[in-house]
Motif scaffolding. Structure first.
Motif, PDB file in Angstrom:
ATOM      1  N   ILE A 165     166.328  35.553  38.281  1.00  0.00           N
ATOM      2  CA  ILE A 165     167.013  36.841  38.295  1.00  0.00           C
ATOM      3  C   ILE A 165     167.317  37.160  39.752  1.00  0.00           C
ATOM      4  O   ILE A 165     166.414  37.491  40.523  1.00  0.00           O
ATOM      5  N   GLY A 166     168.575  37.029  40.127  1.00  0.00           N
ATOM      6  CA  GLY A 166     168.925  37.176  41.539  1.00  0.00           C
ATOM      7  C   GLY A 166     168.194  36.109  42.330  1.00  0.00           C
ATOM      8  O   GLY A 166     168.236  34.936  41.988  1.00  0.00           O
ATOM      9  N   ALA A 167     167.499  36.512  43.377  1.00  0.00           N
ATOM     10  CA  ALA A 167     166.733  35.567  44.187  1.00  0.00           C
ATOM     11  C   ALA A 167     165.314  35.360  43.656  1.00  0.00           C
ATOM     12  O   ALA A 167     164.586  34.521  44.168  1.00  0.00           O
ATOM     13  N   PHE A 168     164.924  36.111  42.626  1.00  0.00           N
ATOM     14  CA  PHE A 168     163.584  35.969  42.048  1.00  0.00           C
ATOM     15  C   PHE A 168     163.587  34.910  40.956  1.00  0.00           C
ATOM     16  O   PHE A 168     164.572  34.745  40.239  1.00  0.00           O
ATOM     17  N   PHE A 169     162.456  34.223  40.813  1.00  0.00           N
ATOM     18  CA  PHE A 169     162.279  33.321  39.681  1.00  0.00           C
ATOM     19  C   PHE A 169     160.825  33.353  39.267  1.00  0.00           C
ATOM     20  O   PHE A 169     159.937  33.683  40.055  1.00  0.00           O
ATOM     21  N   GLY A 170     160.590  33.059  37.996  1.00  0.00           N
ATOM     22  CA  GLY A 170     159.231  33.033  37.496  1.00  0.00           C
ATOM     23  C   GLY A 170     159.202  32.912  35.995  1.00  0.00           C
ATOM     24  O   GLY A 170     160.207  32.604  35.351  1.00  0.00           O
TER      25      GLY A 170
END
Length: 109
Positions: A28-33
């Motif tokens: 999600i955007g620059a986030f990942f997990g």
């Protein structure tokens, strides 16, 4: 501290278009997990950005411990860097063929 909000390995975010499914990998955007819970689009959910997870991998790859792992746009883990997002490191051997690899996510930055 009055400005503290929450620990950084778990982020509470609104679910993206289509919602999220618990245990699946998301960028999600620059986030990942990995989603800690399932949530409908726009509803809050926890995105786990660190730790070790068993994630879907490119079946035709063999992984060694310590290999750098990337995510494709479809959320499949691979050792191919070109066009993919660096997300972590393999922490277990994964055979060719196999559909799952064990990855230590690198907390996004």
């Amino acid at each position: 501290m009055r400005n503290y909000v929450q620990p950084g390995k778990t982020l509470t975010l609104p679910a993206p278009t289509g919602g999220v499914v618990s245990g699946n990998f998301y960028k999600i955007g620059a986030f990942f997990g990995v989603a800690a819970i399932s949530a409908a689009e726009g509803k809050p959910f926890d995105l786990e950005t660190g730790e070790v997870y068993d994630l879907p991998k490119t079946s035709a790859e063999a992984w060694a411990i310590g290999d750098v792992i990337y995510a494709t746009s479809g959320g499949i883990m691979t050792t191919t860097s070109s066009g993919n997002t660096k997300v972590g490191v393999a922490v277990a051997v994964a055979a060719n063929p196999s559909g799952i690899g064990r990855v230590r996510l690198n907390d996004n930055f």
